[in-house]
Design a protein around this motif. Structure first.
Motif, PDB file in Angstrom:
ATOM      1  N   LYS A 151       0.826  -1.205   0.000  1.00  0.00           N
ATOM      2  CA  LYS A 151       0.000   0.000   0.000  1.00  0.00           C
ATOM      3  C   LYS A 151       0.864   1.261   0.000  1.00  0.00           C
ATOM      4  O   LYS A 151       2.027   1.248   0.411  1.00  0.00           O
ATOM      5  CB  LYS A 151      -0.901   0.025   1.240  1.00  0.00           C
ATOM      6  N   GLN A 152       0.266   2.346  -0.435  1.00  0.00           N
ATOM      7  CA  GLN A 152       0.902   3.651  -0.323  1.00  0.00           C
ATOM      8  C   GLN A 152       1.177   3.917   1.156  1.00  0.00           C
ATOM      9  O   GLN A 152       0.349   3.642   2.021  1.00  0.00           O
ATOM     10  CB  GLN A 152      -0.037   4.707  -0.893  1.00  0.00           C
ATOM     11  N   VAL A 153       2.367   4.464   1.461  1.00  0.00           N
ATOM     12  CA  VAL A 153       2.785   4.648   2.854  1.00  0.00           C
ATOM     13  C   VAL A 153       2.243   5.977   3.375  1.00  0.00           C
ATOM     14  O   VAL A 153       2.377   7.013   2.718  1.00  0.00           O
ATOM     15  CB  VAL A 153       4.320   4.604   2.979  1.00  0.00           C
ATOM     16  N   GLU A 154       1.636   5.940   4.550  1.00  0.00           N
ATOM     17  CA  GLU A 154       1.118   7.161   5.165  1.00  0.00           C
ATOM     18  C   GLU A 154       2.263   8.088   5.569  1.00  0.00           C
ATOM     19  O   GLU A 154       3.359   7.632   5.914  1.00  0.00           O
ATOM     20  CB  GLU A 154       0.281   6.812   6.399  1.00  0.00           C
ATOM     21  N   ILE A 187       8.088  17.217   4.106  1.00  0.00           N
ATOM     22  CA  ILE A 187       8.676  16.286   3.134  1.00  0.00           C
ATOM     23  C   ILE A 187       7.852  15.005   3.079  1.00  0.00           C
ATOM     24  O   ILE A 187       7.593  14.458   2.005  1.00  0.00           O
ATOM     25  CB  ILE A 187      10.139  15.983   3.497  1.00  0.00           C
ATOM     26  N   ALA A 188       7.416  14.519   4.254  1.00  0.00           N
ATOM     27  CA  ALA A 188       6.638  13.280   4.303  1.00  0.00           C
ATOM     28  C   ALA A 188       5.308  13.449   3.565  1.00  0.00           C
ATOM     29  O   ALA A 188       4.886  12.563   2.818  1.00  0.00           O
ATOM     30  CB  ALA A 188       6.397  12.864   5.752  1.00  0.00           C
ATOM     31  N   ARG A 189       4.659  14.593   3.756  1.00  0.00           N
ATOM     32  CA  ARG A 189       3.376  14.825   3.084  1.00  0.00           C
ATOM     33  C   ARG A 189       3.563  14.987   1.578  1.00  0.00           C
ATOM     34  O   ARG A 189       2.794  14.455   0.776  1.00  0.00           O
ATOM     35  CB  ARG A 189       2.691  16.076   3.644  1.00  0.00           C
ATOM     36  N   ALA A 190       4.586  15.740   1.185  1.00  0.00           N
ATOM     37  CA  ALA A 190       4.791  16.058  -0.226  1.00  0.00           C
ATOM     38  C   ALA A 190       5.236  14.854  -1.038  1.00  0.00           C
ATOM     39  O   ALA A 190       5.146  14.871  -2.265  1.00  0.00           O
ATOM     40  CB  ALA A 190       5.819  17.180  -0.369  1.00  0.00           C
ATOM     41  N   ALA A 191       5.695  13.796  -0.377  1.00  0.00           N
ATOM     42  CA  ALA A 191       6.192  12.618  -1.094  1.00  0.00           C
ATOM     43  C   ALA A 191       5.077  11.780  -1.693  1.00  0.00           C
ATOM     44  O   ALA A 191       5.342  10.878  -2.491  1.00  0.00           O
ATOM     45  CB  ALA A 191       7.039  11.754  -0.155  1.00  0.00           C
ATOM     46  N   GLY A 192       3.849  12.039  -1.296  1.00  0.00           N
ATOM     47  CA  GLY A 192       2.724  11.309  -1.880  1.00  0.00           C
ATOM     48  C   GLY A 192       2.761   9.818  -1.595  1.00  0.00           C
ATOM     49  O   GLY A 192       2.343   9.013  -2.428  1.00  0.00           O
ATOM     50  N   GLY A 193       3.260   9.422  -0.425  1.00  0.00           N
ATOM     51  CA  GLY A 193       3.288   8.006  -0.066  1.00  0.00           C
ATOM     52  C   GLY A 193       4.493   7.254  -0.591  1.00  0.00           C
ATOM     53  O   GLY A 193       4.602   6.036  -0.410  1.00  0.00           O
ATOM     54  N   ILE A 199      13.022  10.314   0.971  1.00  0.00           N
ATOM     55  CA  ILE A 199      14.425  10.229   1.386  1.00  0.00           C
ATOM     56  C   ILE A 199      15.312  11.030   0.436  1.00  0.00           C
ATOM     57  O   ILE A 199      16.219  11.753   0.859  1.00  0.00           O
ATOM     58  CB  ILE A 199      14.881   8.754   1.426  1.00  0.00           C
ATOM     59  N   ASN A 200      15.066  10.901  -0.861  1.00  0.00           N
ATOM     60  CA  ASN A 200      15.885  11.644  -1.822  1.00  0.00           C
ATOM     61  C   ASN A 200      15.625  13.143  -1.755  1.00  0.00           C
ATOM     62  O   ASN A 200      16.529  13.954  -1.993  1.00  0.00           O
ATOM     63  CB  ASN A 200      15.643  11.113  -3.232  1.00  0.00           C
ATOM     64  N   ALA A 201      14.389  13.545  -1.403  1.00  0.00           N
ATOM     65  CA  ALA A 201      14.092  14.965  -1.202  1.00  0.00           C
ATOM     66  C   ALA A 201      14.853  15.497   0.004  1.00  0.00           C
ATOM     67  O   ALA A 201      15.366  16.631  -0.008  1.00  0.00           O
ATOM     68  CB  ALA A 201      12.592  15.170  -1.019  1.00  0.00           C
ATOM     69  N   LEU A 202      14.934  14.691   1.054  1.00  0.00           N
ATOM     70  CA  LEU A 202      15.711  15.091   2.231  1.00  0.00           C
ATOM     71  C   LEU A 202      17.170  15.328   1.856  1.00  0.00           C
ATOM     72  O   LEU A 202      17.773  16.332   2.252  1.00  0.00           O
ATOM     73  CB  LEU A 202      15.627  14.001   3.311  1.00  0.00           C
ATOM     74  N   GLU A 203      17.744  14.413   1.059  1.00  0.00           N
ATOM     75  CA  GLU A 203      19.144  14.576   0.666  1.00  0.00           C
ATOM     76  C   GLU A 203      19.343  15.866  -0.119  1.00  0.00           C
ATOM     77  O   GLU A 203      20.320  16.587   0.085  1.00  0.00           O
ATOM     78  CB  GLU A 203      19.600  13.379  -0.156  1.00  0.00           C
ATOM     79  N   LEU A 204      18.413  16.177  -1.013  1.00  0.00           N
ATOM     80  CA  LEU A 204      18.510  17.402  -1.799  1.00  0.00           C
ATOM     81  C   LEU A 204      18.428  18.633  -0.897  1.00  0.00           C
ATOM     82  O   LEU A 204      19.152  19.615  -1.094  1.00  0.00           O
ATOM     83  CB  LEU A 204      17.395  17.428  -2.841  1.00  0.00           C
ATOM     84  N   LEU A 226      11.812  22.926  -2.575  1.00  0.00           N
ATOM     85  CA  LEU A 226      12.315  21.749  -3.272  1.00  0.00           C
ATOM     86  C   LEU A 226      11.299  20.619  -3.361  1.00  0.00           C
ATOM     87  O   LEU A 226      11.424  19.741  -4.217  1.00  0.00           O
ATOM     88  CB  LEU A 226      13.584  21.240  -2.584  1.00  0.00           C
ATOM     89  N   SER A 227      10.331  20.606  -2.481  1.00  0.00           N
ATOM     90  CA  SER A 227       9.340  19.521  -2.515  1.00  0.00           C
ATOM     91  C   SER A 227       7.949  20.068  -2.240  1.00  0.00           C
ATOM     92  O   SER A 227       7.150  19.441  -1.568  1.00  0.00           O
ATOM     93  CB  SER A 227       9.688  18.445  -1.488  1.00  0.00           C
ATOM     94  N   GLY A 228       7.691  21.248  -2.783  1.00  0.00           N
ATOM     95  CA  GLY A 228       6.443  21.931  -2.450  1.00  0.00           C
ATOM     96  C   GLY A 228       5.212  21.292  -3.022  1.00  0.00           C
ATOM     97  O   GLY A 228       4.157  21.261  -2.415  1.00  0.00           O
ATOM     98  N   LYS A 229       5.321  20.758  -4.229  1.00  0.00           N
ATOM     99  CA  LYS A 229       4.147  20.189  -4.872  1.00  0.00           C
ATOM    100  C   LYS A 229       4.057  18.707  -4.549  1.00  0.00           C
ATOM    101  O   LYS A 229       4.997  17.961  -4.754  1.00  0.00           O
ATOM    102  CB  LYS A 229       4.222  20.393  -6.384  1.00  0.00           C
TER     103      LYS A 229
END
Length: 423
Positions: A151-154, A187-193, A199-204, A226-229
């Motif tokens: 499943k998609q991760v919350e 970052i967790a919300r913007a990752a879409g599950g 994790i890669n957004a965090l590194e950026l 960097l991860s707004g959308k």
């Protein structure tokens, strides 16, 4: 060039896998299978970035078999034959565990090549796919495998992975890393599950962070930049598309304007204006129908306006129409009627059209009873006269039943009165 952080940080044990508690929680089926050490053929189905590859690698590390990794987007028959050639060798004396990523891209012949060795147990298959396996995987392989849906991760479950990633980067870079309040949650919300994306957004964010002495600070503003959308999952040919449009129409049918607007927003964010318009029109006719017959031209006007102005302004007339459909009274009486009529026609239940309804102005010599015999209803009171309209074979069949809504009940009362006077 270093591998992405998500690959460098990939969990080595089940305890570090985030999400998928329905599969990997205590006493859950997949966890019990992995802990048993007796690995059957498995198919992991679900969106990208939710742990399918990670779990497959954890299984591979503990099964004692020769591991082969293939990606079906690039692998060929020769790659399969090279792997098969290792069977019986010292390197693969206990058999081969094949991790086949994106199995849906293997054609039937490629999948059949594996089948013989899967049946004999020489190859244990762990396949992953982002598409519904029951549509894309050869039935013979499906019947010899167990399918587990990931499943998609919350967002809340992604947070521990983000914090673990920050600690990993601290050790790797030798600097303290400070995340401003709300950064990890954003970052967790913007990752879409998608854990990998988070994790890669965090590194950026860390790579572009402000440095002060021996501390790197990731600001909320930078994280939003960097991860707004939100990385909303959407593929016009995949399950996500059909899930969203299904939820969109069912929310309107279920008279929930808030949910309907949410799914409309997801369609428009993905740029899928045609699907938003098409399902809206269908719902107006299918689900509101005769309870509010004026709704169809209103919705059509809103759709025409949306298509004329395009996005983003199209969201305004569409939102009006979606709320109208969601809050309108509902009736599917005509929809049920046409479905039953279609079923009869397709089953061959029809018969000759009654003579008085045929488009004929003269009688052939073979016609024993001459004359059209059509009675023009407008020549009679209330513009109605009872005569046979259905074919003989369907006389007495009822396709349409008046709905319980105010509009149809008013029509019913009118016709009960008119037709009652003619009896």
């Amino acid at each position: 060039m270093a591998a992405p952080l998500a690959d460098r940080l990939r969990p080595a044990g089940l305890e570090d896998v985030v999400g998928q508690k329905h599969l990997l929680g205590e006493n859950k089926a997949l966890r019990r299978i992995i802990e048993s050490g007796e690995i059957p053929n498995l198919i992991f189905y679900g969106p990208s970035g939710v742990g399918k590859t990670t779990v497959a690698e954890i299984i591979a590390s503990g099964c004692g078999k020769r591991l082969h990794r293939l990606n079906a987007t690039t692998a060929s028959i020769s790659d399969i034959k090279d792997m098969i050639a290792e069977l019986g060798s010292f390197a693969a004396r206990d058999g081969i565990l094949l991790y086949l990523d994106e199995i849906q891209y293997f054609n039937k012949k490629q999948q059949q090549t594996l089948l013989e060795y899967i049946e004999k147990g020489d190859i244990t298959l762990i396949a992953s796919t982002t598409e519904n396996p029951y549509f894309y995987i050869y039935n013979a392989i499906l019947s010899r495998s167990t399918v587990f849906e990931f499943k998609q991760v919350e967002a809340a479950d992604i947070l521990p992975a983000i914090r673990r990633g920050a600690a990993f980067l601290e050790r790797e870079k030798g600097f303290a890393i400070r995340l401003e309040e709300g950064v990890a949650e954003h970052i967790a919300r913007a990752a879409g599950g998608d854990v990998r994306k988070a994790i890669n957004a965090l590194e950026l964010c860390v790579l572009t962070a402000d440095r002060e002495e021996d501390t790197l600070t990731v600001t909320l503003e930078r994280a939003e930049e960097l991860s707004g959308k939100s990385a909303m999952r959407y593929d016009r040919q995949g399950d996500d598309h059909y899930d969203i449009v299904s939820a969109y129409q069912k929310s309107m049918r279920g008279s929930d304007p808030d949910a309907a607007l949410h799914y409309l927003a997801r369609l428009l964010t993905a740029g899928d204006l045609p699907s938003a318009c098409r399902r809206l029109l269908v719902c107006a006719a299918e689900d509101v129908g005769l309870a509010y017959p004026q709704i169809l031209p209103i919705v059509k006007a809103a759709v025409d306006a949306a298509m004329m102005v395009g996005l983003p302004e199209a969201q305004i007339p569409l939102a009006d129409a979606v709320v109208l459909v969601a809050t309108a009274p509902k009736s599917n009486s005509a929809c049920i009627g046409i479905e039953q009529a279609m079923a009869d026609v397709q089953a061959g239940k029809s018969g000759p059209i009654p003579r008085q309804l045929q488009n004929k102005h003269f009688d052939g010599e073979d016609q024993q009873k001459k004359g059209q015999f059509y009675i023009y209803p407008h020549d009679y009171p209330n513009h109605y006269y009872p005569q046979q309209y259905l074919p003989d074979a369907l006389q007495g069949t009822v396709y349409y039943t008046f709905g319980a809504n105010k509009n149809e009940q008013a029509f019913k009362a009118y016709w009960d009165k008119i037709k009652g006077q003619q009896r």
